[in-house]
Design a protein around this motif. Structure first.
Motif, PDB file in Angstrom:
ATOM      1  N   GLY A  55      35.287  69.010  20.710  1.00  0.00           N
ATOM      2  CA  GLY A  55      35.621  67.660  20.277  1.00  0.00           C
ATOM      3  C   GLY A  55      36.358  66.853  21.328  1.00  0.00           C
ATOM      4  N   ALA A  56      36.241  67.273  22.596  1.00  0.00           N
ATOM      5  CA  ALA A  56      36.877  66.518  23.678  1.00  0.00           C
ATOM      6  C   ALA A  56      36.213  65.148  23.794  1.00  0.00           C
ATOM      7  N   PRO A  57      36.932  64.164  24.300  1.00  0.00           N
ATOM      8  CA  PRO A  57      36.335  62.827  24.416  1.00  0.00           C
ATOM      9  C   PRO A  57      35.085  62.817  25.302  1.00  0.00           C
ATOM     10  N   LEU A  58      34.116  62.035  24.894  1.00  0.00           N
ATOM     11  CA  LEU A  58      32.895  61.854  25.682  1.00  0.00           C
ATOM     12  C   LEU A  58      33.208  61.163  27.009  1.00  0.00           C
ATOM     13  N   LEU A  59      34.389  60.576  27.111  1.00  0.00           N
ATOM     14  CA  LEU A  59      34.814  59.888  28.325  1.00  0.00           C
ATOM     15  C   LEU A  59      34.748  60.796  29.550  1.00  0.00           C
ATOM     16  N   TYR A  60      35.016  62.087  29.381  1.00  0.00           N
ATOM     17  CA  TYR A  60      34.935  63.012  30.515  1.00  0.00           C
ATOM     18  C   TYR A  60      33.534  63.001  31.121  1.00  0.00           C
ATOM     19  N   LEU A  61      32.530  63.122  30.284  1.00  0.00           N
ATOM     20  CA  LEU A  61      31.152  63.125  30.764  1.00  0.00           C
ATOM     21  C   LEU A  61      30.763  61.758  31.322  1.00  0.00           C
ATOM     22  N   LEU A  62      31.153  60.692  30.650  1.00  0.00           N
ATOM     23  CA  LEU A  62      30.826  59.344  31.126  1.00  0.00           C
ATOM     24  C   LEU A  62      31.460  59.066  32.486  1.00  0.00           C
ATOM     25  N   ALA A  63      32.694  59.508  32.680  1.00  0.00           N
ATOM     26  CA  ALA A  63      33.369  59.309  33.969  1.00  0.00           C
ATOM     27  C   ALA A  63      32.667  60.091  35.076  1.00  0.00           C
ATOM     28  N   LEU A  64      32.221  61.311  34.766  1.00  0.00           N
ATOM     29  CA  LEU A  64      31.485  62.103  35.760  1.00  0.00           C
ATOM     30  C   LEU A  64      30.157  61.447  36.104  1.00  0.00           C
ATOM     31  N   ILE A  65      29.481  60.904  35.113  1.00  0.00           N
ATOM     32  CA  ILE A  65      28.208  60.217  35.366  1.00  0.00           C
ATOM     33  C   ILE A  65      28.447  58.988  36.241  1.00  0.00           C
ATOM     34  N   ALA A  66      29.485  58.222  35.932  1.00  0.00           N
ATOM     35  CA  ALA A  66      29.799  57.033  36.736  1.00  0.00           C
ATOM     36  C   ALA A  66      30.141  57.423  38.171  1.00  0.00           C
ATOM     37  N   PHE A  67      30.979  58.448  38.327  1.00  0.00           N
ATOM     38  CA  PHE A  67      31.362  58.919  39.661  1.00  0.00           C
ATOM     39  C   PHE A  67      30.124  59.376  40.431  1.00  0.00           C
ATOM     40  N   ASP A  68      29.311  60.219  39.802  1.00  0.00           N
ATOM     41  CA  ASP A  68      28.164  60.804  40.491  1.00  0.00           C
ATOM     42  C   ASP A  68      27.097  59.760  40.813  1.00  0.00           C
ATOM     43  N   ALA A  69      26.850  58.835  39.900  1.00  0.00           N
ATOM     44  CA  ALA A  69      25.852  57.788  40.170  1.00  0.00           C
ATOM     45  C   ALA A  69      26.290  56.940  41.363  1.00  0.00           C
ATOM     46  N   ALA A  70      27.561  56.569  41.402  1.00  0.00           N
ATOM     47  CA  ALA A  70      28.063  55.773  42.519  1.00  0.00           C
ATOM     48  C   ALA A  70      28.103  56.591  43.806  1.00  0.00           C
ATOM     49  N   TYR A  71      28.390  57.878  43.699  1.00  0.00           N
ATOM     50  CA  TYR A  71      28.382  58.773  44.854  1.00  0.00           C
ATOM     51  C   TYR A  71      26.977  58.831  45.462  1.00  0.00           C
ATOM     52  N   ARG A  72      25.992  59.005  44.604  1.00  0.00           N
ATOM     53  CA  ARG A  72      24.604  59.052  45.082  1.00  0.00           C
ATOM     54  C   ARG A  72      24.160  57.701  45.637  1.00  0.00           C
ATOM     55  N   PHE A  73      24.596  56.624  45.011  1.00  0.00           N
ATOM     56  CA  PHE A  73      24.275  55.289  45.526  1.00  0.00           C
ATOM     57  C   PHE A  73      24.893  55.090  46.906  1.00  0.00           C
ATOM     58  N   GLY A  74      26.125  55.555  47.084  1.00  0.00           N
ATOM     59  CA  GLY A  74      26.774  55.471  48.395  1.00  0.00           C
ATOM     60  C   GLY A  74      25.984  56.222  49.447  1.00  0.00           C
ATOM     61  N   GLY A  75      25.461  57.393  49.087  1.00  0.00           N
ATOM     62  CA  GLY A  75      24.637  58.164  50.013  1.00  0.00           C
ATOM     63  C   GLY A  75      23.352  57.441  50.353  1.00  0.00           C
ATOM     64  N   TRP A  76      22.739  56.853  49.341  1.00  0.00           N
ATOM     65  CA  TRP A  76      21.506  56.093  49.564  1.00  0.00           C
ATOM     66  C   TRP A  76      21.790  54.903  50.472  1.00  0.00           C
ATOM     67  N   LEU A  77      22.887  54.209  50.221  1.00  0.00           N
ATOM     68  CA  LEU A  77      23.223  53.021  51.000  1.00  0.00           C
ATOM     69  C   LEU A  77      23.484  53.378  52.461  1.00  0.00           C
ATOM     70  N   VAL A  78      24.168  54.479  52.685  1.00  0.00           N
ATOM     71  CA  VAL A  78      24.453  54.912  54.061  1.00  0.00           C
ATOM     72  C   VAL A  78      23.146  55.269  54.776  1.00  0.00           C
ATOM     73  N   ASP A  79      22.227  55.905  54.070  1.00  0.00           N
ATOM     74  CA  ASP A  79      20.942  56.271  54.676  1.00  0.00           C
ATOM     75  C   ASP A  79      20.042  55.069  54.891  1.00  0.00           C
ATOM     76  N   TYR A  80      20.238  54.032  54.094  1.00  0.00           N
ATOM     77  CA  TYR A  80      19.412  52.839  54.170  1.00  0.00           C
ATOM     78  C   TYR A  80      19.711  52.103  55.443  1.00  0.00           C
TER      79      TYR A  80
END
Length: 187
Positions: A162-187
């Motif tokens: 019953g932990a808050p879903l916020l943990y998963l949402l924060a990880l998704i936000a972090f990881d999506a932006a992390y991957r976007f940063g990688g894409w942007l650097v490669d671009y």
């Protein structure tokens, strides 16, 4: 009344996810800078020399703010400790990010730290950081390669504890932006 509380909760949710995403983006650009020397000494522009330092300080501050002002302290403090234990804080830029993280947390201690969730995220973070790709087969190899132990732990904590879903949402936000940063650097 209720609507003010609901509005404030939505604002805090949005700020938590935005800070997580900002930290993920900055962390990836700093990773790439440290590994590939994207903003090397050959560049003479002051902004190019200062940018990785600003990004490292930004991701440290963003993660510390999220850790001190929201329920996400168990998650991000555990992941910081896992990174430290796994030897991932191995470049001066990352050391700066970690120092800013620690300093901000000293100045603004966490609101709450759940020891059980901290332990869960510490172990899952270590599994993600230790890169055990060659030691697993099948689905476990995929989980190792994509570093999904912590998101799976957050999902499991939500479903089973019953932990808050916020943990998963924060990880998704972090990881999506992390991957976007990688894409942007490669671009």
């Amino acid at each position: 009344g209720f609507f003010s509380f609901f509005h404030l909760s939505l604002v805090m949710l949005a700020l938590s996810l935005a800070a997580s995403a900002l930290a993920g983006f900055c962390a990836k650009v700093v990773d790439e800078t440290a590994e590939r020397g994207l903003f090397g000494r050959k560049k003479k522009y002051a902004l190019v020399l200062v940018l990785p330092i600003l990004l490292a300080a930004t991701y440290g501050a963003a993660l510390a703010w999220v850790s001190s002002q929201t329920l996400l302290s168990s998650l991000f403090i555990a992941l910081a400790v896992a990174s430290l234990l796994a030897g991932k804080i191995d470049h001066p830029y990352h050391m700066l990010g970690a120092a800013v993280f620690a300093l901000v947390l000293l100045l603004m201690p966490p609101v709450v730290l759940d020891p059980w969730l901290f332990c869960l995220f510490l172990v899952s973070g270590l599994l993600d950081e230790l890169e055990l790709v060659g030691m697993a087969r099948g689905a476990a190899a995929f989980v190792n390669r994509e570093r999904l132990w912590t998101p799976l732990a957050a999902l499991g904590a939500f479903v089973a504890l019953g932990a808050p879903l916020l943990y998963l949402l924060a990880l998704i936000a972090f990881d999506a932006a992390y991957r976007f940063g990688g894409w942007l650097v490669d671009y």
